[in-house]
Design a protein around this motif. Structure first.
Motif, PDB file in Angstrom:
ATOM      1  N   PHE A  48      28.749  97.230  99.664  1.00 24.11           N
ATOM      2  CA  PHE A  48      29.179  97.064  98.278  1.00 24.11           C
ATOM      3  C   PHE A  48      30.689  97.253  98.141  1.00 24.11           C
ATOM      4  O   PHE A  48      31.318  97.932  98.961  1.00 24.11           O
ATOM      5  CB  PHE A  48      28.464  98.077  97.378  1.00 24.11           C
ATOM      6  CG  PHE A  48      26.975  97.878  97.291  1.00 24.11           C
ATOM      7  CD1 PHE A  48      26.431  97.027  96.348  1.00 24.11           C
ATOM      8  CD2 PHE A  48      26.120  98.545  98.164  1.00 24.11           C
ATOM      9  CE1 PHE A  48      25.065  96.839  96.265  1.00 24.11           C
ATOM     10  CE2 PHE A  48      24.755  98.372  98.089  1.00 24.11           C
ATOM     11  CZ  PHE A  48      24.222  97.497  97.138  1.00 24.11           C
ATOM     12  N   SER A  49      31.239  96.681  97.091  1.00 21.34           N
ATOM     13  CA  SER A  49      32.653  96.898  96.774  1.00 21.34           C
ATOM     14  C   SER A  49      32.836  98.280  96.162  1.00 21.34           C
ATOM     15  O   SER A  49      31.857  98.963  95.821  1.00 21.34           O
ATOM     16  CB  SER A  49      33.130  95.832  95.780  1.00 21.34           C
ATOM     17  OG  SER A  49      32.500  96.010  94.515  1.00 21.34           O
ATOM     18  N   GLY A  50      34.092  98.695  95.997  1.00 19.74           N
ATOM     19  CA  GLY A  50      34.367 100.011  95.424  1.00 19.74           C
ATOM     20  C   GLY A  50      33.812 100.164  94.019  1.00 19.74           C
ATOM     21  O   GLY A  50      33.230 101.191  93.664  1.00 19.74           O
ATOM     22  N   GLY A  51      33.988  99.122  93.190  1.00 17.00           N
ATOM     23  CA  GLY A  51      33.472  99.173  91.832  1.00 17.00           C
ATOM     24  C   GLY A  51      31.957  99.246  91.792  1.00 17.00           C
ATOM     25  O   GLY A  51      31.372  99.985  90.984  1.00 17.00           O
ATOM     26  N   GLN A  52      31.296  98.501  92.675  1.00 13.52           N
ATOM     27  CA  GLN A  52      29.835  98.536  92.740  1.00 13.52           C
ATOM     28  C   GLN A  52      29.346  99.904  93.203  1.00 13.52           C
ATOM     29  O   GLN A  52      28.354 100.429  92.688  1.00 13.52           O
ATOM     30  CB  GLN A  52      29.324  97.441  93.673  1.00 13.52           C
ATOM     31  CG  GLN A  52      29.478  96.031  93.119  1.00 13.52           C
ATOM     32  CD  GLN A  52      29.100  94.980  94.145  1.00 13.52           C
ATOM     33  OE1 GLN A  52      29.354  95.134  95.346  1.00 13.52           O
ATOM     34  NE2 GLN A  52      28.496  93.887  93.683  1.00 13.52           N
ATOM     35  N   ARG A  53      30.034 100.496  94.177  1.00 17.89           N
ATOM     36  CA  ARG A  53      29.635 101.827  94.645  1.00 17.89           C
ATOM     37  C   ARG A  53      29.758 102.864  93.531  1.00 17.89           C
ATOM     38  O   ARG A  53      28.915 103.765  93.408  1.00 17.89           O
ATOM     39  CB  ARG A  53      30.460 102.232  95.866  1.00 17.89           C
ATOM     40  CG  ARG A  53      30.056 101.522  97.143  1.00 17.89           C
ATOM     41  CD  ARG A  53      30.632 102.202  98.374  1.00 17.89           C
ATOM     42  NE  ARG A  53      32.074 102.068  98.469  1.00 17.89           N
ATOM     43  CZ  ARG A  53      32.703 101.140  99.193  1.00 17.89           C
ATOM     44  NH1 ARG A  53      31.995 100.249  99.878  1.00 17.89           N
ATOM     45  NH2 ARG A  53      34.013 101.091  99.250  1.00 17.89           N
ATOM     46  N   GLN A  54      30.810 102.747  92.730  1.00 24.44           N
ATOM     47  CA  GLN A  54      30.953 103.702  91.634  1.00 24.44           C
ATOM     48  C   GLN A  54      29.836 103.528  90.604  1.00 24.44           C
ATOM     49  O   GLN A  54      29.352 104.509  90.025  1.00 24.44           O
ATOM     50  CB  GLN A  54      32.329 103.553  90.961  1.00 24.44           C
ATOM     51  CG  GLN A  54      32.729 104.724  90.094  1.00 24.44           C
ATOM     52  CD  GLN A  54      32.832 106.029  90.858  1.00 24.44           C
ATOM     53  OE1 GLN A  54      31.823 106.667  91.177  1.00 24.44           O
ATOM     54  NE2 GLN A  54      34.046 106.451  91.166  1.00 24.44           N
ATOM     55  N   ARG A  55      29.382 102.309  90.394  1.00 24.54           N
ATOM     56  CA  ARG A  55      28.247 102.071  89.504  1.00 24.54           C
ATOM     57  C   ARG A  55      26.974 102.699  90.084  1.00 24.54           C
ATOM     58  O   ARG A  55      26.144 103.243  89.350  1.00 24.54           O
ATOM     59  CB  ARG A  55      28.044 100.569  89.294  1.00 24.54           C
ATOM     60  CG  ARG A  55      29.141  99.907  88.459  1.00 24.54           C
ATOM     61  CD  ARG A  55      29.002  98.386  88.465  1.00 24.54           C
ATOM     62  NE  ARG A  55      30.113  97.750  87.801  1.00 24.54           N
ATOM     63  CZ  ARG A  55      30.152  97.434  86.504  1.00 24.54           C
ATOM     64  NH1 ARG A  55      29.092  97.688  85.741  1.00 24.54           N
ATOM     65  NH2 ARG A  55      31.203  96.865  85.973  1.00 24.54           N
ATOM     66  N   ILE A  56      26.825 102.627  91.411  1.00 31.32           N
ATOM     67  CA  ILE A  56      25.662 103.240  92.060  1.00 31.32           C
ATOM     68  C   ILE A  56      25.711 104.755  91.900  1.00 31.32           C
ATOM     69  O   ILE A  56      24.686 105.403  91.643  1.00 31.32           O
ATOM     70  CB  ILE A  56      25.609 102.841  93.546  1.00 31.32           C
ATOM     71  CG1 ILE A  56      25.335 101.344  93.683  1.00 31.32           C
ATOM     72  CG2 ILE A  56      24.544 103.648  94.293  1.00 31.32           C
ATOM     73  CD1 ILE A  56      25.575 100.785  95.078  1.00 31.32           C
ATOM     74  N   VAL A  57      26.904 105.340  92.050  1.00 28.10           N
ATOM     75  CA  VAL A  57      27.056 106.783  91.877  1.00 28.10           C
ATOM     76  C   VAL A  57      26.683 107.185  90.449  1.00 28.10           C
ATOM     77  O   VAL A  57      26.014 108.207  90.220  1.00 28.10           O
ATOM     78  CB  VAL A  57      28.492 107.218  92.218  1.00 28.10           C
ATOM     79  CG1 VAL A  57      28.729 108.662  91.795  1.00 28.10           C
ATOM     80  CG2 VAL A  57      28.761 107.059  93.709  1.00 28.10           C
ATOM     81  N   LEU A  58      27.098 106.380  89.479  1.00 28.22           N
ATOM     82  CA  LEU A  58      26.723 106.648  88.091  1.00 28.22           C
ATOM     83  C   LEU A  58      25.206 106.557  87.914  1.00 28.22           C
ATOM     84  O   LEU A  58      24.593 107.396  87.239  1.00 28.22           O
ATOM     85  CB  LEU A  58      27.421 105.658  87.158  1.00 28.22           C
ATOM     86  CG  LEU A  58      28.829 106.030  86.697  1.00 28.22           C
ATOM     87  CD1 LEU A  58      29.490 104.861  85.972  1.00 28.22           C
ATOM     88  CD2 LEU A  58      28.770 107.247  85.777  1.00 28.22           C
ATOM     89  N   ALA A  59      24.599 105.523  88.523  1.00 23.13           N
ATOM     90  CA  ALA A  59      23.142 105.374  88.434  1.00 23.13           C
ATOM     91  C   ALA A  59      22.443 106.578  89.043  1.00 23.13           C
ATOM     92  O   ALA A  59      21.444 107.079  88.498  1.00 23.13           O
ATOM     93  CB  ALA A  59      22.712 104.080  89.130  1.00 23.13           C
ATOM     94  N   ARG A  60      22.959 107.078  90.177  1.00 20.65           N
ATOM     95  CA  ARG A  60      22.354 108.249  90.814  1.00 20.65           C
ATOM     96  C   ARG A  60      22.415 109.459  89.892  1.00 20.65           C
ATOM     97  O   ARG A  60      21.438 110.224  89.782  1.00 20.65           O
ATOM     98  CB  ARG A  60      23.059 108.562  92.128  1.00 20.65           C
ATOM     99  CG  ARG A  60      22.481 109.771  92.846  1.00 20.65           C
ATOM    100  CD  ARG A  60      23.212 110.067  94.146  1.00 20.65           C
ATOM    101  NE  ARG A  60      24.630 110.359  93.922  1.00 20.65           N
ATOM    102  CZ  ARG A  60      25.499 110.612  94.893  1.00 20.65           C
ATOM    103  NH1 ARG A  60      25.102 110.588  96.151  1.00 20.65           N
ATOM    104  NH2 ARG A  60      26.754 110.866  94.628  1.00 20.65           N
ATOM    105  N   ALA A  61      23.544 109.645  89.216  1.00 23.62           N
ATOM    106  CA  ALA A  61      23.666 110.769  88.287  1.00 23.62           C
ATOM    107  C   ALA A  61      22.660 110.646  87.143  1.00 23.62           C
ATOM    108  O   ALA A  61      22.095 111.648  86.686  1.00 23.62           O
ATOM    109  CB  ALA A  61      25.086 110.843  87.744  1.00 23.62           C
ATOM    110  N   LEU A  62      22.413 109.418  86.695  1.00 18.65           N
ATOM    111  CA  LEU A  62      21.517 109.211  85.559  1.00 18.65           C
ATOM    112  C   LEU A  62      20.042 109.359  85.923  1.00 18.65           C
ATOM    113  O   LEU A  62      19.201 109.484  85.031  1.00 18.65           O
ATOM    114  CB  LEU A  62      21.760 107.823  84.958  1.00 18.65           C
ATOM    115  CG  LEU A  62      23.144 107.592  84.331  1.00 18.65           C
ATOM    116  CD1 LEU A  62      23.302 106.138  83.935  1.00 18.65           C
ATOM    117  CD2 LEU A  62      23.359 108.510  83.128  1.00 18.65           C
TER     118      LEU A  62
END
Length: 352
Positions: free
Chosen positions: A160-174
C-alpha cells in the motif's frame, strides 16, 4: 465555556515527566531531562484539540501519557472523572479500548507479516464481533468508511501507499469502537495532497463516530484546519491555549506568534520574511530551571530591553480573554496579528 457547559473527558493536573532521573553514567547520576513541566489541561468530549510545538517540545510524551504507554513522574490524569491509575481489571481494559493512538509512521506501526484482514480482525475479536458473516460485514463496512475496499483485505502493508497505510491504521483504531483518538503527527510523512485527504477523513470520522481527537502536530496549518481549540507547548510547558480563532488570529504568547510568523504563506509569489524568528531551538530545559522557558529566544523581551523579570520569575498560565490563556508576563502587550508586519497566519490554513 465553564465545566457545567461542557463535558470533560480528560483532565490533566500538574503533569510532569522527567527522564534520566534514575540513571548513572560513570558512577555519576545523570541530569534529569524534563519533557513535561507542570502541565494542566482539559480535553472536552467531542472536540478536536490541536497540540502544537517544535520537535522536542513534549507533544508525543503527553500523548503517550494519555493512552497509558508512558508513566508520568508526578501529577494526575483523569479519564471520565476517574484517576487513570485507579483503573483496574475490566475498567482498565475498557479504558485501553476507548483511547487509541494513531502514530506518525503507518508502516512501522503495522506488522509486515500480517495481512490487513488479520490486523483488523484482531480488534474486532477483542470487541466481541464473532467470526463468519458478521465479522466479514464489519470488515467491509470499516474499510468503506476509511475510503478503501474489501479487495484489499488479503494484502500486506508493503503493498500500500503511505496514505492508504494511514487509512488502515485509522481503521484498526476504529475496530475497538474508541471514544478518543490521540493522533501523533498522522500526516507529516505524507504528500501535501494526501495530507488534505487524510485530514478530511479525520473530519468525517469525527462527525460519524462522535470522536474526541487530540491532534499532535508541528504544523499550524493542520491545527488551523482541524481544531476547535489549540494548545501550544514549548520545552515541556503549556504556554498558550485558546480557541482556534484566538490562537491563530490573536495569539498572546511570543512563542505562538513566532510559530505563526514562520508558517508558510501558501503563496509562492510572497517573499519569505520571518520578522519574529530569534535564536535557535535547543533541547528541553533541565529540571529546576527558573524564569520563562522562552526568555532566551523571546523577541518581545528583546523589544522591551530585556527585563530581569523574564529570567527570574516563571510566568503562570493565566486567563487573557475568555478561553484564552497564556503564560507571559507581558501577554497583554503582545501586538495583535494585524500589527505584526508581513505575518498572515490565516493564509497558512489547509484547505480541503
Amino acid at each position: 465555556m465553564t465545566d457545567n457547559e461542557r463535558s470533560v473527558i480528560f483532565r490533566l493536573e500538574g503533569v510532569t515527566k522527567e527522564f534520566g532521573a534514575d540513571r548513572r553514567i560513570f558512577r555519576r547520576r545523570a541530569e534529569r531531562l524534563r519533557a513535561l513541566d507542570d502541565v494542566s489541561l482539559e480535553i472536552c468530549r467531542g472536540e478536536v484539540l490541536g497540540l502544537v510545538g517544535e520537535s522536542g517540545s513534549g507533544k508525543t510524551t503527553l500523548g503517550r501519557i494519555l493512552v497509558g504507554s508512558e508513566r508520568r513522574t508526578s501529577g494526575t490524569v483523569q479519564f471520565d472523572g476517574r484517576p487513570v491509575d485507579s483503573l483496574r481489571g475490566r475498567r482498565r481494559r475498557t479504558f485501553r479500548r476507548r483511547v487509541q493512538m494513531v502514530f506518525q509512521n503507518p508502516f512501522t506501526s503495522l506488522n509486515p507479516r500480517r495481512t490487513i484482514r488479520d490486523v483488523l480482525s484482531a480488534g474486532l475479536a477483542a470487541r466481541g464481533v464473532p467470526r463468519g458473516a458478521e465479522r466479514a460485514e464489519a470488515l467491509r463496512a470499516l474499510l468503506q468508511k476509511v475510503g478503501l475496499n474489501e479487495a484489499m483485505l488479503d494484502r500486506y502493508p508493503h503493498e500500500f501507499s503511505g496514505g492508504q497505510r494511514q487509512r488502515i491504521v485509522l481503521a484498526r483504531a476504529l475496530t475497538v469502537d474508541p471514544s478518543v483518538l490521540v493522533a501523533d503527527e498522522p500526516v507529516s510523512a505524507l504528500d501535501v495532497s494526501i495530507q488534505a485527504q487524510v485530514l478530511n477523513l479525520f473530519v468525517s470520522l469525527r462527525r460519524e463516530f462522535g470522536l474526541t481527537i487530540l491532534m499532535i502536530t508541528h504544523d499550524l496549518r493542520v491545527a488551523n484546519f482541524l481544531s476547535d481549540r489549540i494548545a501550544v507547548l514549548y520545552r515541556g510547558r503549556l504556554v498558550e491555549i485558546g480557541t482556534r480563532r484566538q490562537v491563530m488570529e490573536n495569539s498572546r504568547h511570543p512563542y505562538t506568534r513566532m510559530l505563526l510568523s514562520a508558517a508558510p504563506s501558501g503563496d509562492p509569489t510572497t517573499p519569505t520574511h520571518h520578522p519574529l524568528l530569534f535564536g535557535d531551538a535547543v533541547a528541553n530545559g533541565l529540571a529546576g530551571s527558573g524564569g520563562c522557558v522562552f526568555s532566551d529566544r523571546c523577541w518581545l523581551r528583546k523589544a522591551k530591553s530585556n527585563p530581569d523579570r523574564c529570567v527570574t520569575e516563571q510566568p503562570q498560565l493565566r486567563v487573557i480573554d475568555g478561553q484564552q490563556r497564556a503564560s507571559c508576563h507581558f501577554a497583554e502587550e503582545t501586538p495583535v496579528a494585524a500589527e505584526v508586519a508581513s505575518v498572515d497566519p490565516v493564509s497558512a490554513a489547509v484547505t480541503s
